[in-house]
Design an enzyme around this catalytic site. Structure first.
Site, PDB file in Angstrom:
ATOM      1  N   GLY A 230       0.779  -1.230   0.000  1.00 17.24           N
ATOM      2  CA  GLY A 230       0.000   0.000   0.000  1.00 17.24           C
ATOM      3  C   GLY A 230       0.813   1.283   0.000  1.00 17.24           C
ATOM      4  O   GLY A 230       0.248   2.372  -0.027  1.00 17.24           O
ATOM      5  N   GLU A 271       5.151  -5.644   2.604  1.00 22.50           N
ATOM      6  CA  GLU A 271       4.941  -6.460   1.396  1.00 22.50           C
ATOM      7  C   GLU A 271       4.476  -5.548   0.279  1.00 22.50           C
ATOM      8  O   GLU A 271       3.351  -5.623  -0.186  1.00 22.50           O
ATOM      9  CB  GLU A 271       3.969  -7.619   1.666  1.00 22.50           C
ATOM     10  N   GLY A 273       4.208  -3.964  -3.359  1.00 18.67           N
ATOM     11  CA  GLY A 273       4.276  -4.308  -4.774  1.00 18.67           C
ATOM     12  C   GLY A 273       4.543  -3.038  -5.558  1.00 18.67           C
ATOM     13  O   GLY A 273       5.621  -2.809  -6.102  1.00 18.67           O
ATOM     14  N   ARG A 274       3.532  -2.166  -5.532  1.00 18.28           N
ATOM     15  CA  ARG A 274       3.583  -0.920  -6.297  1.00 18.28           C
ATOM     16  C   ARG A 274       4.843  -0.100  -6.027  1.00 18.28           C
ATOM     17  O   ARG A 274       5.486   0.388  -6.956  1.00 18.28           O
ATOM     18  CB  ARG A 274       2.361  -0.072  -5.932  1.00 18.28           C
ATOM     19  N   ARG A 309      -5.842  -0.196 -15.122  1.00 18.98           N
ATOM     20  CA  ARG A 309      -6.046   0.795 -14.048  1.00 18.98           C
ATOM     21  C   ARG A 309      -6.834   2.032 -14.478  1.00 18.98           C
ATOM     22  O   ARG A 309      -7.740   2.454 -13.762  1.00 18.98           O
ATOM     23  CB  ARG A 309      -4.706   1.184 -13.414  1.00 18.98           C
ATOM     24  N   TYR A 313     -10.148   2.043 -12.323  1.00 18.56           N
ATOM     25  CA  TYR A 313     -10.159   2.959 -11.178  1.00 18.56           C
ATOM     26  C   TYR A 313     -10.200   4.424 -11.617  1.00 18.56           C
ATOM     27  O   TYR A 313     -10.099   5.314 -10.771  1.00 18.56           O
ATOM     28  CB  TYR A 313      -8.883   2.799 -10.332  1.00 18.56           C
ATOM     29  N   CYS A 340     -14.208  -2.964 -27.482  1.00 21.06           N
ATOM     30  CA  CYS A 340     -15.585  -2.457 -27.573  1.00 21.06           C
ATOM     31  C   CYS A 340     -16.129  -2.158 -26.182  1.00 21.06           C
ATOM     32  O   CYS A 340     -17.076  -2.794 -25.711  1.00 21.06           O
ATOM     33  CB  CYS A 340     -16.479  -3.456 -28.288  1.00 21.06           C
TER      34      CYS A 340
HETATM   35  C1  LIG Z   1      -2.013  -6.353  -3.259  1.00 21.61           C
HETATM   36  C2  LIG Z   1      -1.396  -6.672  -1.975  1.00 21.61           C
HETATM   37  C3  LIG Z   1      -0.135  -6.153  -1.633  1.00 21.61           C
HETATM   38  C4  LIG Z   1       0.610  -5.176  -2.492  1.00 21.61           C
HETATM   39  O1  LIG Z   1      -0.035  -3.965  -2.594  1.00 21.61           O
HETATM   40  P1  LIG Z   1       0.714  -2.712  -3.213  1.00 21.61           P
HETATM   41  O2  LIG Z   1      -0.339  -1.662  -3.197  1.00 21.61           O
HETATM   42  O3  LIG Z   1       1.130  -3.089  -4.580  1.00 21.61           O
HETATM   43  O4  LIG Z   1       1.862  -2.394  -2.342  1.00 21.61           O
HETATM   44  C5  LIG Z   1       0.418  -6.546  -0.443  1.00 21.61           C
HETATM   45  N1  LIG Z   1      -0.212  -7.400   0.382  1.00 21.61           N
HETATM   46  C6  LIG Z   1      -1.413  -7.916   0.097  1.00 21.61           C
HETATM   47  C7  LIG Z   1      -2.036  -8.865   1.053  1.00 21.61           C
HETATM   48  C8  LIG Z   1      -2.050  -7.573  -1.081  1.00 21.61           C
HETATM   49  O5  LIG Z   1      -3.246  -8.081  -1.356  1.00 21.61           O
END
Ligand SMILES: *Cc1c(COP(=O)(O)O)cnc(C)c1O
Length: 422
Positions: A230, A271, A273-274, A309, A313, A340
């Site tokens: 997040g 954890e 990702g983004r 995205r 969103y 489409c």
């Molecule tokens: C999607 C997700 C993440 C990664 O979220 P980011 O916004 O990409 O940092 C981490 N943990 C869990 C459990 C997720 O579902």
């Protein structure tokens, strides 16, 4: 700032020849940028004992990227069987993998326990008795409900489908202990693309308070707290970046206070990702059509199948037209794919320099939740992925989907069932 000036300087001069060689569209990721972000994250948390990042595989599930994460010493956060398989293929084992599923199936529990297991992060009280072989180390995902806000991507905690409610969390650990758990972790994930360090500081604070309360009530210790993903990235020009150093410093201070009160300190995990890969990827697509109706639509050779995205969103992704600098006379256009679906637009009423057929467009910040979120609706195929190496070489790390891939599920052994009379 979206895509960094350094990435632009590495990529843009050679982009026409890369596009010529590989053909468009493609996502291209930047090894140097990913490594820099990884190093910066580690540096920001250098004073946090046992800190580690579990890269959220769903953001960019490509083996070449997962290998980079492994080289940086990171683990993986998974929430599906496919992600567990990918993580193990990348060499991660046991406690280097966190399995944070939701609405988990028996099949998924079996996969989580296979091949050396992983850290099981349970999403609900009712799952405790459904885990076939209860592990010694268990974690729960906590949902604080109305005491915290979320945001538009992930929703309010109170309305979300994730996690164990506050009133159930003591029972969760109690019951897990009855099933044989001896080691404990505490997890939450409340926000998505959060740009304010303060929000995440409050999350650390919330988890530590909770760990203290559960710990003293049940007489147990937490080996780690995991604040989830997040961490946000600035998609729009002028947005300030997430202050990771502030989060690292504030976490350090809070953990020290926790240690003083409780006589031990849990490790801190993220954890992301983004944050790890988002800014280090670009979707490169070529303008192939232009129509001037009530609005001007620039048609490109990628569509929503490559990047959901904006359509899903209403997310902003910055766009550069290669070789054409933005100016005061840029007119607003919609940048559209071929699906489409009227929300198949990468940008809506975006001022851009005059685009001609054949121009290359770079859609920024597609390194996380880009390719991975793509889909096949309308028979649209997902593009290839490339990796710009630190030495300037460009590797194909996933080929484009083909019609054969699309039709693969139509090749099967027939089966019919006629309901008989009893
Ligand atoms: C999607 C997700 C993440 C990664 O979220 P980011 O916004 O990409 O940092 C981490 N943990 C869990 C459990 C997720 O579902």
């Amino acid at each position: 700032m979206p895509m960094s000036p350094a990435f632009q300087a590495r990529l843009f001069p050679t982009l026409p020849s890369i596009a010529e060689h590989f053909g468009t569209p493609f996502h291209i990721y930047d090894e140097a940028g990913i490594r820099e972000t990884g190093a910066r994250l580690k540096q920001a948390f250098a004073t946090v004992p046992g800190f580690n990042e579990y890269f959220a595989v769903k953001a960019l599930p490509n083996p070449a990227i997962l290998r980079l994460m492994r080289e940086m010493g990171f683990g993986f956060d998974c929430s599906s069987i496919a992600e567990l398989v990918l993580s193990r293929q990348a060499g991660a084992r046991g406690e280097q993998i966190m399995f944070t599923s939701n609405n988990t199936s028996q099949e998924a529990f079996a996969a989580a326990a296979a091949d050396g297991g992983c850290i099981l992060n349970l999403d609900d009280l009712s799952l405790i008795d459904k885990v076939p072989e209860f592990p010694e180390l268990i974690c729960f995902r906590y949902n604080p409900g109305p005491t915290r806000d979320g945001n538009s991507i992930i929703g309010k905690p109170e309305e979300a489908k994730f996690g164990v409610a506050h009133g159930q969390i003591l029972d969760a650990f109690r019951h897990a202990r009855e099933r044989g758990a001896r080691r404990f972790g505490l997890h939450t994930m409340l926000a998505s693309n959060e740009l304010h360090a303060e929000y995440m500081v409050q999350t650390v604070e919330m988890l530590l308070k909770l760990a203290e309360w559960i710990g003293t009530t049940l007489d147990l210790r937490f080996e780690f707290i995991n604040i989830g993903g997040g961490l946000g990235i600035p998609y729009r020009p002028g947005e300030a970046a997430f202050n990771i150093e502030r989060l690292g410093a504030a976490s350090t201070a809070q953990l020290q206070e926790f240690a003083a009160r409780n006589g031990y300190v849990p490790r801190l995990y993220t954890e992301s990702g983004r944050y790890m890969t988002g800014p280090h990827g670009v979707l490169v697509t070529r303008a192939i059509n232009r129509k001037d109706i009530y609005r001007t639509c620039i048609g490109v050779d990628a569509c929503m199948s490559a990047l959901m995205r904006p359509g899903m969103y209403g997310a902003y992704h910055h766009i550069d037209v290669l070789g054409k600098a933005p100016g005061p006379h840029d007119r607003p256009v919609d940048v559209v794919g071929s699906l489409c679906e009227n929300n198949d637009k990468f940008a809506v009423q975006r001022p851009l320099p005059e685009v001609a057929d054949g121009d290359l467009l770079a859609i920024h910040d597609t390194g996380a939740h880009g390719q991975a979120m793509g889909f096949n609706y309308n028979g649209k195929l997902r593009p290839k992925e490339l990796l710009l190496r630190e030495d300037g070489r460009v590797d194909l790390i996933r080929r484009a989907e083909t019609l054969d891939d699309y039709f693969a599920t139509l090749s099967f052994a027939g089966d019919s069932f006629i309901v008989g009379t009893p």
